[in-house]
Design an enzyme around this catalytic site. Structure first.
Site: not given
Length: 391
Positions: A255, A350, A378
């Site tokens: 993952e 930017q 996480g």
């Protein structure tokens, strides 16, 4: 027309990108450009994909590419899933939740499911008849999965599930959900089990609201509620209760690698579209690319993205070829590549000036969509803790 996102860095093709993987990525790119991109603005506004797109993706071989052919998949590896994931990032339809379905949910069933479970669920996931989700996070438990409160109590040959989950990707569309539960709260992590719920017609199961997110608007993300939900004990993943935490720890590296893959794909797209923009946009009588600051910024971003791409390729190589990707390196990939993604997208915005802040420009959506990458799977702070333990 400038460089395509997959060309912008000029990195040599890695060994894991075999001819069939390259063909799949090209096919996935064409499919996403033809069938998803024209409708993507509508999906963003309605904050959910049409279910028919999932079924169409299944018909075109984009679901469960790494699942064995005997279970309806294409018999590939994570390399094939990465090809699809990168196509999503390069085309710019980042809210399409098939990557979670393919390389997070389906592998739990493949690795821990019984023969009967695999034959029952995986073919329907490959067609899109079943859309997968995994319900980990709760209102009081995020990165700390040991804090999960959702309970599953045995009652004869059934489990009775009670609890709530939040921030669940594919939460509105999913009809096959792996739930992280406590089958024995007194055992802490060792009392954690994974149980599969097919939600169609399931009494006691309720979907909450489709959550209003900062970015990834087209991906349905939901609260889920389980009130005396009864499922057969045969829906437990694994041979016995209490294996859930170990199962989660074994699958989380993939993952986290996947998050890194989507990060570098978006970074490459950001550099590609920004390179095009600064060649066309003029200020003070010359193209923005002619200013030294623009050249230096893009030089920095291309260099850093190249390093990121080489690192990601290295991780995939390890993951698909025998040695395996250890949790520490996977944590490095997740944290560093998602941090890099956010930096690159911010710098590219930017360089667009005021137009970068306008939603009609792709870089604005990328800016919003990128931010969650440092949180889910996480948090990056947790990744650093995991890495630090290896020192």
């Amino acid at each position: 027309m400038g460089l395509r996102p997959d060309e912008v860095l000029g990195v040599a093709k890695p060994d894991w990108k075999t001819d069939d993987v390259v063909m799949l990525e090209e096919m996935a790119t064409k499919f996403l450009e033809a069938e998803v991109l024209p409708h993507y603005e509508r999906f963003e506004k309605q904050e959910i994909f049409d279910r028919s797109i999932w079924e169409l993706a299944g018909e075109n071989g984009l679901l469960c590419a790494s699942m064995p052919e005997e279970y309806g998949g294409a018999g590939g590896t994570y390399a094939h899933e990465s090809a699809i994931l990168e196509a999503i990032g390069h085309v710019g339809v980042d809210g399409f939740g098939i990557a979670l379905h393919n390389s997070i949910v389906a592998p739990y069933i493949l690795h821990y499911g019984s023969q009967e479970q695999k034959q029952k669920w995986l073919p329907k996931m490959a067609t899109g008849e079943l859309i997968g989700a995994i319900a980990m996070t709760e209102p009081g438990a995020g990165s700390d999965l040991q804090g999960v409160k959702t309970s599953a109590k045995r009652d004869g040959n059934h489990y009775v599930i009670n609890g709530s989950k939040t921030f669940i990707t594919n939460g509105q569309l999913a009809n096959l959900i792996i739930i992280v539960t406590k089958t024995d709260p007194s055992l802490g992590a060792k009392g954690t089990s994974l149980i599969v719920v097919e939600t169609d017609g399931q009494e006691g199961f309720e979907r909450g609201r489709n959550l209003d997110k900062v970015g990834l608007k087209s991906n349905d993300t939901s609260e889920l509620f389980f009130n005396e939900v009864r499922v057969p004990t045969s829906n437990l993943l694994g041979t016995e209760e209490g294996q859930g935490f170990v199962q989660l720890m074994q699958q989380l590296p993939q993952e986290r690698l996947q998050i890194g893959g989507s990060a570098i794909a978006m970074a490459e797209r950001a550099i590609a579209i920004t390179s095009d923009y600064v060649k066309e946009r003029k200020a003070f009588g010359k193209a923005i690319i002619e200013f030294q600051n623009t050249q230096f910024k893009l030089a920095e971003l291309k260099t850093e993205a190249t390093i990121g791409r080489v690192f990601y390729n290295h991780c995939v190589e390890r993951h698909v070829n025998g040695g395996g990707l250890d949790p520490v390196t996977a944590s490095m990939a997740k944290y560093w590549l998602s941090d890099l993604q956010n930096k690159i997208v911010d710098e590219c915005l930017q360089l667009h000036g005021g137009y970068g802040y306008m939603n009609e420009f792709p870089i604005a959506r990328m800016f919003r969509d990128a931010r969650v990458q440092r949180i889910y799977g996480g948090t990056n702070e947790i990744m650093k803790l995991l890495i630090a333990r290896s020192l």
